[in-house]
Design a protein around this motif. Structure first.
Motif, PDB file in Angstrom:
ATOM      1  N   LYS A   1       7.254   9.045  -2.357  1.00  0.00           N
ATOM      2  CA  LYS A   1       6.748   7.697  -2.103  1.00  0.00           C
ATOM      3  C   LYS A   1       7.704   6.920  -1.199  1.00  0.00           C
ATOM      4  N   LEU A   2       9.000   7.054  -1.442  1.00  0.00           N
ATOM      5  CA  LEU A   2       9.981   6.361  -0.610  1.00  0.00           C
ATOM      6  C   LEU A   2       9.930   6.849   0.833  1.00  0.00           C
ATOM      7  N   ALA A   3       9.751   8.156   1.010  1.00  0.00           N
ATOM      8  CA  ALA A   3       9.652   8.705   2.363  1.00  0.00           C
ATOM      9  C   ALA A   3       8.425   8.149   3.079  1.00  0.00           C
ATOM     10  N   VAL A   4       7.316   8.019   2.356  1.00  0.00           N
ATOM     11  CA  VAL A   4       6.105   7.432   2.946  1.00  0.00           C
ATOM     12  C   VAL A   4       6.361   5.974   3.317  1.00  0.00           C
ATOM     13  N   ALA A   5       7.001   5.226   2.419  1.00  0.00           N
ATOM     14  CA  ALA A   5       7.262   3.804   2.665  1.00  0.00           C
ATOM     15  C   ALA A   5       8.170   3.593   3.876  1.00  0.00           C
ATOM     16  N   GLU A   6       9.066   4.514   4.133  1.00  0.00           N
ATOM     17  CA  GLU A   6       9.998   4.382   5.253  1.00  0.00           C
ATOM     18  C   GLU A   6       9.455   4.973   6.558  1.00  0.00           C
ATOM     19  N   ASN A   7       8.322   5.655   6.488  1.00  0.00           N
ATOM     20  CA  ASN A   7       7.738   6.268   7.676  1.00  0.00           C
ATOM     21  C   ASN A   7       7.060   5.199   8.519  1.00  0.00           C
ATOM     22  N   ARG A   8       7.425   5.106   9.770  1.00  0.00           N
ATOM     23  CA  ARG A   8       6.873   4.084  10.672  1.00  0.00           C
ATOM     24  C   ARG A   8       5.390   4.306  10.970  1.00  0.00           C
ATOM     25  N   SER A   9       4.869   5.486  10.671  1.00  0.00           N
ATOM     26  CA  SER A   9       3.462   5.772  10.926  1.00  0.00           C
ATOM     27  C   SER A   9       2.552   5.380   9.768  1.00  0.00           C
ATOM     28  N   THR A  10       3.109   4.980   8.641  1.00  0.00           N
ATOM     29  CA  THR A  10       2.312   4.611   7.477  1.00  0.00           C
ATOM     30  C   THR A  10       1.532   3.335   7.781  1.00  0.00           C
ATOM     31  N   SER A  11       0.258   3.344   7.432  1.00  0.00           N
ATOM     32  CA  SER A  11      -0.607   2.200   7.740  1.00  0.00           C
ATOM     33  C   SER A  11      -0.253   0.984   6.896  1.00  0.00           C
ATOM     34  N   LEU A  12      -0.629  -0.180   7.391  1.00  0.00           N
ATOM     35  CA  LEU A  12      -0.390  -1.421   6.670  1.00  0.00           C
ATOM     36  C   LEU A  12      -1.108  -1.406   5.328  1.00  0.00           C
ATOM     37  N   CYS A  13      -2.320  -0.886   5.302  1.00  0.00           N
ATOM     38  CA  CYS A  13      -3.083  -0.826   4.042  1.00  0.00           C
ATOM     39  C   CYS A  13      -2.342  -0.006   2.992  1.00  0.00           C
ATOM     40  N   THR A  14      -1.822   1.128   3.389  1.00  0.00           N
ATOM     41  CA  THR A  14      -1.080   1.984   2.458  1.00  0.00           C
ATOM     42  C   THR A  14       0.184   1.279   1.979  1.00  0.00           C
ATOM     43  N   LEU A  15       0.886   0.637   2.892  1.00  0.00           N
ATOM     44  CA  LEU A  15       2.111  -0.079   2.513  1.00  0.00           C
ATOM     45  C   LEU A  15       1.805  -1.226   1.553  1.00  0.00           C
ATOM     46  N   LEU A  16       0.707  -1.923   1.786  1.00  0.00           N
ATOM     47  CA  LEU A  16       0.330  -3.018   0.887  1.00  0.00           C
ATOM     48  C   LEU A  16      -0.009  -2.492  -0.506  1.00  0.00           C
TER      49      LEU A  16
END
Length: 148
Positions: free
Chosen positions: A46-61
């Motif tokens: 999950k942390l790797a996803v959160a730090e990935n610049r390609s992760t969408s705004l919806c996913t981050l929210l």
């Protein structure tokens, strides 16, 4: 840990976890894959996803509303997250998370967001129309990244 004591099943689980972390941290990973990995039970993924610049705004929210306080706290420290995500985290019920997100937002307001600062400082050395055009282009990309 002694590898002789690890069962074959444990080895395959470990390899899978390492693979998922690598995929989650890779900027070329598709947005849909990152959304799936964001729902992992493993904090490192999950942390790797959160730090990935390609992760969408919806996913981050969605991740900013995750039940895992450690995930939310770590996200609140990340000045490279969109302002919208940090704003959600600044309103978190957990005072440690909300305080950390407010601190990070303060750093950004004072111009300490490293990626944007570096891009703008590079463009400030350019001259004439090329300078204005390139700087406008970078600012537009930055605004688009914040919206998406």
């Amino acid at each position: 840990m002694n590898s002789c004591l690890i069962t074959t099943n444990e080895k395959s689980i470990y390899k899978r976890q390492i693979s998922e972390e690598y995929i989650a941290s890779n900027n070329l990973t598709p947005v849909a894959t990152l959304a799936i990995l964001s729902k992992s039970s493993n904090l490192e993924i999950k942390l790797a996803v959160a730090e990935n610049r390609s992760t969408s705004l919806c996913t981050l929210l969605e991740m900013a509303r995750d039940n895992d306080a450690d995930l939310r706290f770590t996200m609140a420290e990340n000045a490279n997250l969109p302002i919208a995500v940090l704003t959600v985290l600044s309103e978190d019920d957990n005072p440690y998370i909300s305080c950390r997100a407010q601190h990070t937002l303060g750093l950004i307001r004072r111009g300490r967001r490293t990626s944007e600062t570096n891009v703008i400082s590079i463009t400030s050395t350019a001259h004439g129309a090329a300078h204005r055009g390139f700087r406008r282009f970078i600012q537009t990309l930055t605004r688009i990244a914040k919206v998406c």
